[in-house]
Structures are given as structure tokens and as C-alpha cells.
Design a protein around this motif. Sequence first.
Motif, PDB file in Angstrom:
ATOM      1  N   THR A   1       0.846  -1.192   0.000  1.00  0.00           N
ATOM      2  CA  THR A   1       0.000   0.000   0.000  1.00  0.00           C
ATOM      3  C   THR A   1       0.881   1.241   0.000  1.00  0.00           C
ATOM      4  OG1 THR A   1      -1.762  -1.168   1.137  1.00  0.00           O
ATOM      5  CG2 THR A   1      -1.820   1.226   1.234  1.00  0.00           C
TER       6      THR A   1
ATOM      7  N   PRO B   1      -2.650   8.546  -4.259  1.00  0.00           N
ATOM      8  CA  PRO B   1      -3.737   8.009  -5.085  1.00  0.00           C
ATOM      9  C   PRO B   1      -3.187   7.206  -6.272  1.00  0.00           C
ATOM     10  CG  PRO B   1      -3.489  10.379  -5.426  1.00  0.00           C
ATOM     11  CD  PRO B   1      -2.569  10.007  -4.312  1.00  0.00           C
ATOM     12  N   PRO B   2      -4.015   6.311  -6.849  1.00  0.00           N
ATOM     13  CA  PRO B   2      -3.552   5.461  -7.945  1.00  0.00           C
ATOM     14  C   PRO B   2      -2.927   6.229  -9.110  1.00  0.00           C
ATOM     15  CG  PRO B   2      -5.686   4.693  -7.194  1.00  0.00           C
ATOM     16  CD  PRO B   2      -5.398   5.970  -6.443  1.00  0.00           C
TER      17      PRO B   2
ATOM     18  N   TRP C   1       0.592   5.163 -10.425  1.00  0.00           N
ATOM     19  CA  TRP C   1       0.634   4.761 -11.844  1.00  0.00           C
ATOM     20  C   TRP C   1       1.750   5.503 -12.575  1.00  0.00           C
ATOM     21  CZ3 TRP C   1      -1.480   1.123 -14.965  1.00  0.00           C
ATOM     22  CH2 TRP C   1      -1.399   1.349 -16.344  1.00  0.00           C
TER      23      TRP C   1
ATOM     24  N   THR D   1      -5.278   1.462 -13.425  1.00  0.00           N
ATOM     25  CA  THR D   1      -5.697   0.297 -12.637  1.00  0.00           C
ATOM     26  C   THR D   1      -4.930  -1.002 -12.919  1.00  0.00           C
ATOM     27  OG1 THR D   1      -7.399  -0.216 -14.281  1.00  0.00           O
ATOM     28  CG2 THR D   1      -8.076   1.115 -12.397  1.00  0.00           C
TER      29      THR D   1
ATOM     30  N   PHE E   1      -3.787  -1.727  -9.429  1.00  0.00           N
ATOM     31  CA  PHE E   1      -3.787  -0.591  -8.507  1.00  0.00           C
ATOM     32  C   PHE E   1      -5.230  -0.323  -8.108  1.00  0.00           C
ATOM     33  CE2 PHE E   1      -0.495  -0.313 -11.701  1.00  0.00           C
ATOM     34  CZ  PHE E   1       0.667  -0.075 -10.975  1.00  0.00           C
ATOM     35  N   GLU E   2      -5.438  -0.248  -6.805  1.00  0.00           N
ATOM     36  CA  GLU E   2      -6.780  -0.136  -6.271  1.00  0.00           C
ATOM     37  C   GLU E   2      -6.813   1.050  -5.302  1.00  0.00           C
ATOM     38  OE1 GLU E   2      -9.012  -3.093  -3.409  1.00  0.00           O
ATOM     39  OE2 GLU E   2      -8.100  -4.184  -5.094  1.00  0.00           O
ATOM     40  N   ALA E   3      -7.761   1.991  -5.535  1.00  0.00           N
ATOM     41  CA  ALA E   3      -7.848   3.144  -4.643  1.00  0.00           C
ATOM     42  C   ALA E   3      -8.561   2.746  -3.366  1.00  0.00           C
ATOM     43  CB  ALA E   3      -8.615   4.266  -5.332  1.00  0.00           C
TER      44      ALA E   3
ATOM     45  N   LYS F   1      -5.391   6.194  -0.589  1.00  0.00           N
ATOM     46  CA  LYS F   1      -4.134   5.484  -0.817  1.00  0.00           C
ATOM     47  C   LYS F   1      -4.278   4.554  -2.010  1.00  0.00           C
ATOM     48  CE  LYS F   1      -3.212   5.516   4.113  1.00  0.00           C
ATOM     49  NZ  LYS F   1      -3.164   4.736   5.340  1.00  0.00           N
ATOM     50  N   THR F   2      -3.208   3.821  -2.290  1.00  0.00           N
ATOM     51  CA  THR F   2      -3.258   2.846  -3.376  1.00  0.00           C
ATOM     52  C   THR F   2      -2.776   1.501  -2.875  1.00  0.00           C
ATOM     53  OG1 THR F   2      -2.774   4.556  -4.995  1.00  0.00           O
ATOM     54  CG2 THR F   2      -2.452   2.272  -5.699  1.00  0.00           C
ATOM     55  N   ARG F   3      -3.613   0.514  -3.075  1.00  0.00           N
ATOM     56  CA  ARG F   3      -3.165  -0.850  -2.802  1.00  0.00           C
ATOM     57  C   ARG F   3      -2.646  -1.414  -4.125  1.00  0.00           C
ATOM     58  NH1 ARG F   3      -6.719  -6.157  -1.222  1.00  0.00           N
ATOM     59  NH2 ARG F   3      -4.932  -7.534  -0.921  1.00  0.00           N
ATOM     60  N   MET F   4      -1.377  -1.782  -4.147  1.00  0.00           N
ATOM     61  CA  MET F   4      -0.769  -2.330  -5.358  1.00  0.00           C
ATOM     62  C   MET F   4      -0.568  -3.829  -5.163  1.00  0.00           C
ATOM     63  SD  MET F   4       2.805  -1.236  -7.227  1.00  0.00           S
ATOM     64  CE  MET F   4       3.917  -2.342  -6.356  1.00  0.00           C
TER      65      MET F   4
END
Lengths: 150, 114
Positions: free
Chosen positions: A17, A21-22, A26, A84, A102-104, A108-111
Motif C-alpha cells: 500500500t 492516489p492510484p 501509476w 488500474t 492498482f486499487e484506490a 491510498k493505493t493498494r498495489m
Amino acid sequence: MINTQNAADRTITIDRTFNAPPETVWALWSNPEHLKNWWGPNGFTNTFESFDFRPGGDWRFVMHGPDGKDYANLNRFVEIEAPTRLVIDHLVFPLFRLIVTFEAFDGKTRMLFQQVFDSIETLNTVKPFAIPGGQQTFDRFANYLAEHSA
Amino acid sequence: MPDQLNYAFSALADPTRRAILARLANGDASVSQLTEPFAITMPAITKHLKVLERAGLISRTRLAQSRPCHLEPAGFKAIADWLEFYRNFWDQSFDRMDSYLKTLQRPTKGRKKK
């Protein structure tokens, strides 16, 4: 073509994480000026020869190890769905595919990162006794072979 | 990728060679003992043994006439280490990615952070 079906046992999975943001995360993958600053283990630097960021586009680069050794790499972008999903094939030995999503969440972003090795049989054979911390590599290998070669 | 690992991976890709390794996991064996359970000829088995030997996965003693084969743990250790190499590769890359992200996010002068 790298087969990603039934790949659980020949895949390295990493879940991270990032506090951004994604779109920002990205950009660290899609912009070579960012990417070259973090790609590779500690002490490595990168020289990009080409970076054609579109499906089917090639990414040629040389990784410079801390020991002074150079490692030539050829990757190819397979899927690009900003911000994404990114799929990249590694086309020099050992062949593998990288699948990154990539998930918002909560700003935050969960990668979710997966490295799927191509050598199906090989990695099926190797993975079970390559678990981090496992010291009994050899015994487990022997047992594994005995179970899977009957 | 060192040559030795390259050899090890191609050696393990073959089901007959994996079966040979499984047999050797139960104890050393001669070529004729290894040939027995397989529907292939002794020269074919010998060829497989050479591949395994070059990959560092087995060795053959020169002391006895039958030159029995045995497993070489070091060869397997190298493969396990190699996967570990990749896990470290990404863990460290993403640590660097995180640090780099923080440097990008460092507030610039005059811009207030909430």
C-alpha cells in the motif's frame, strides 16, 4: 506467450500500500523518468534505451549492479489500463510476466504485484521448497519429488 | 542468470529427469538401476544423467565400477536462492518506490499542507 492459467504455484505475489492516489502511483510505472529511479534492488541504477509505453511496445534497458555488472533487459508492455492495471512480459531468460493492479482506497493505493514464471514444470518443482526462511530445502525437495513423480 | 542455474532449470523441465531425481532421493543408484523403472534405453538414461550432472543436481562417483549417482543438495539450494533473489528484488524495488514517492510528495515552498 506466457501462460498465466493455474499459475498460483509459480507466482511470487507482493501486496503493498502506498500513501498516494492510484494516478500518482501509476505515474511511477508509466513515466520512465520516475521508473528508472526506483526499479531494481538497492544499489542498482538503470539506463533506458527505449520505452514505448503502449500495448506491444518494447522497453529496453540496462540495469547496472552495485558490483559494476550490467544486465541487459527486454520487456514488452502487454496491457495498459491507466491507472488500474499493467501487464508486462519479461522477454529474456528467465521468462516471466508481471501483472500489477492498482486499487484506490482511503486516498491510498493498494498495489497487488504478481510475477508469474513461464517455466511451468520447473517452477512447480522448485517453488514448494523455496519458501523464505525454509532451511530444509533438500529434504523438502526430496519429499516433493517423491510425491510428484510417482 | 549464471549458466549453472540455466542448466538447472532446463534440467528440471523434463519429467523423466524429475523422476530420476525422485528415485535418487531414496538413495544412490547405478545407471542400470535407474533404467529399470523407465520404458527407455540405458543410453537415453545416460544422456539424462549427463544433463543432470552438468546442472550440478547430481554427481557420479568414479570410485566404483557401477559409478552410482547421487543427489547434490548444493544444486537445489542454488535454485531456491534464485527465487529468493527475485523476492528481494521486488521488495527492495518497492521500498525504493515508496521512498521515491515520498520525495515527490515533499511539500514545495509556500504550499500549505492541510
